[in-house]
Scaffold this active site. Structure first.
Site, PDB file in Angstrom:
ATOM      1  N   SER A 107      -3.505   4.184  -3.150  1.00 51.23           N
ATOM      2  CA  SER A 107      -4.084   4.207  -1.806  1.00 51.23           C
ATOM      3  C   SER A 107      -4.447   5.622  -1.364  1.00 51.23           C
ATOM      4  O   SER A 107      -5.281   6.277  -1.977  1.00 51.23           O
ATOM      5  CB  SER A 107      -3.114   3.541  -0.822  1.00 51.23           C
ATOM      6  OG  SER A 107      -3.699   3.354   0.430  1.00 51.23           O
ATOM      7  N   ASP A 246     -10.179   5.346   2.960  1.00 52.12           N
ATOM      8  CA  ASP A 246      -9.165   6.002   2.143  1.00 52.12           C
ATOM      9  C   ASP A 246      -9.444   5.712   0.674  1.00 52.12           C
ATOM     10  O   ASP A 246     -10.445   5.074   0.330  1.00 52.12           O
ATOM     11  CB  ASP A 246      -7.756   5.569   2.558  1.00 52.12           C
ATOM     12  CG  ASP A 246      -7.460   4.117   2.227  1.00 52.12           C
ATOM     13  OD1 ASP A 246      -8.420   3.334   2.092  1.00 52.12           O
ATOM     14  OD2 ASP A 246      -6.275   3.749   2.117  1.00 52.12           O
ATOM     15  N   ASP A 250      -8.898   0.255   1.879  1.00 50.42           N
ATOM     16  CA  ASP A 250      -8.367  -0.724   2.830  1.00 50.42           C
ATOM     17  C   ASP A 250      -8.170  -0.133   4.225  1.00 50.42           C
ATOM     18  O   ASP A 250      -7.781  -0.835   5.154  1.00 50.42           O
ATOM     19  CB  ASP A 250      -7.073  -1.374   2.320  1.00 50.42           C
ATOM     20  CG  ASP A 250      -5.921  -0.404   2.157  1.00 50.42           C
ATOM     21  OD1 ASP A 250      -6.125   0.812   2.361  1.00 50.42           O
ATOM     22  OD2 ASP A 250      -4.810  -0.866   1.820  1.00 50.42           O
TER      23      ASP A 250
END
Length: 453
Positions: A107, A246, A250
């Site tokens: 992430s 990012d 998400d």
């Protein structure tokens, strides 16, 4: 998640080469998943199919190959998606008729971290039974199926087009972005190909940054965790707005035409107000403990029910589902538009905001005029070897917390969050007056430090 040996609440994540984030473990992980899926299919004769997507960090090549080898050895077919946003993998898992999906990503973390998360055939988190079976399979030696039962690997050629069409289907057919100049910051991550292509197809003039990944620059000074970069580019190019994702796509944050940052709380307000006017809003809007008090006040003025969950998009999702809601999110940019996507999707969320602005003939700045945020600050108090939970429960701390809450009653909030992973208590105070906020924060923080001494 009790009884889990390997997995947390969202798969595995950590420093590459350490612990479970190593090629040998991920090879075993792929093999274990393959064996579980083969067993679940029983004797129907079809090999299970698993799709694998990843972000752009360099270690993704290694883990992609390891997962592929482990799965194929167990008798599962593999379809490689290449760089693909996490929500796209969830969507494709649900719609391609496959048995599971895997995302290789950490992430918003730096390039030297990575992680693995799984989706069920429904594009959702694995159920407890499958996860426990996977844990058990990891404790069994690596297995190679008979040669005629080995799986095959291929590349999913139409995945990008499918996901782009899904994103377009989330907005009205007549919607377009002709005449809009926007800056897109893709964090050198998983959206670097799809997002510019999609927004250009919708007619926008796209100025791209953070769209040249080299394997080690993901999230490095770009993306939603470095919003100042986007803001500066918007001002420099005189764009109408900016959008930042990012590393795995998400999360989404924005910047208005003057380069002012627009976070998840702001976007939640814009969507909630627009959806209420359209009759699209159902159930409560859900934020988190960290959602600004000004958002809560604004929703109260609009007579929009508002609930708070623990911090984390999975908790927002849980409260939304329990309350029959469709809209939630957190300041970091995780937004859930559950009538359009089953998981947080930065691109889909950005499109919903742009539709709301277009429908109301507003700019981002104009759409936020009804939201008055209050000063908020969080201090992390380190405790040495003292338990964070025990410190928060101490009588002196509870008394100081009650005093702080009384001081800001009707004007803000004061609360404590003990860390579950380190000896830290997070002290947060917000109030409509900055001096009141700071004085209250100082007193409460001092009480926590004194109790831990």
């Amino acid at each position: 998640m009790g009884g889990r040996k390997y997995f947390g609440t969202d798969g595995i994540r950590g420093r590459v080469g350490q612990g479970v984030i190593s090629a040998d473990f991920v090879l075993r992980l792929g093999n274990a998943l393959g064996r579980v899926l083969v067993a679940q299919r029983g004797q129907d004769g079809r090999r299970p199919i698993v799709i694998i997507g990843k972000d752009t960090r360099i270690s993704g090549y290694m883990f992609e190959a390891a997962l592929e080898a482990g799965l194929v050895a167990a008798g599962a077919d593999v379809q490689l998606l290449g760089p693909m946003p996490t929500p796209a993998v969830a969507f494709l898992t649900r719609t391609l008729g496959v048995d599971a999906g895997i995302v290789i990503s950490a992430s918003h973390n730096p390039h030297y971290d990575n992680g693995i998360k799984f989706f069920s055939a429904q594009g959702e988190k694995l159920d407890d039974a499958t996860e426990l079976a996977l844990e058990a399979a990891l404790d069994v030696p690596f297995t190679t199926a008979e040669s005629e039962k080995l799986g095959k690997a291929s590349r999913a050629r139409e995945a990008v087009g499918r996901y782009i069409e899904f994103c377009k289907a989330s907005v009205p057919r007549a919607f377009d972005l002709r005449g809009v100049r926007l800056v897109l910051d893709c964090a050198h991550g998983a959206t670097y190909q799809i997002a510019p292509l999609l927004f250009r197809e919708l007619g926008a003039e796209v100025i791209g940054i953070g769209a040249e990944p080299n394997g080690v620059n993901i999230n490095a000074g770009v993306g939603s965790t470095h919003i100042d970069n986007l803001a500066a580019k918007v001002r420099e190019t005189r764009a109408d707005l900016g959008i930042a994702f990012d590393g795995d796509g998400d999360r989404v944050l924005m910047a208005d035409d003057q380069g002012n940052p627009v976070d998840g709380d702001d976007l939640l307000y814009i969507l909630a107000r627009a959806w209420k006017d359209e009759g699209r809003l159902r159930g409560p809007v859900v934020g988190t403990l960290m959602s600004n008090y000004g958002v809560e006040k604004a929703f109260a003025d609009l007579q929009i029910p508002f609930l708070r969950s623990n911090v984390g998009d999975r908790y927002v999702h849980q409260v939304l589902t329990e309350g029959g809601g469709v809209l939630g999110g957190e300041a970091s940019g995780h937004l859930l538009c559950l009538d359009r996507a089953t998981t947080g999707d930065g691109i889909v969320s950005a499109l919903q905001v742009l539709v709301a602005l277009r429908n109301n003939g507003q700019t981002l700045r104009q759409a936020l005029k009804g939201l008055v945020r209050v000063p908020q600050k969080t201090v992390n108090v380190r405790l040495g070897n003292v338990s964070a939970k025990a410190t928060v429960q101490a009588g002196s701390v509870q008394s100081a917390l009650a005093d702080a809450q009384h001081a800001v009653a009707g004007r803000g909030r004061a609360f404590l969050r003990p860390s579950g992973t380190e000896p830290v208590v997070r002290v947060t105070v917000e109030a409509d007056d900055a001096t009141l906020m700071q004085e209250t924060l100082d007193r409460l923080s001092a009480a926590v430090r004194e109790a831990a001494a």
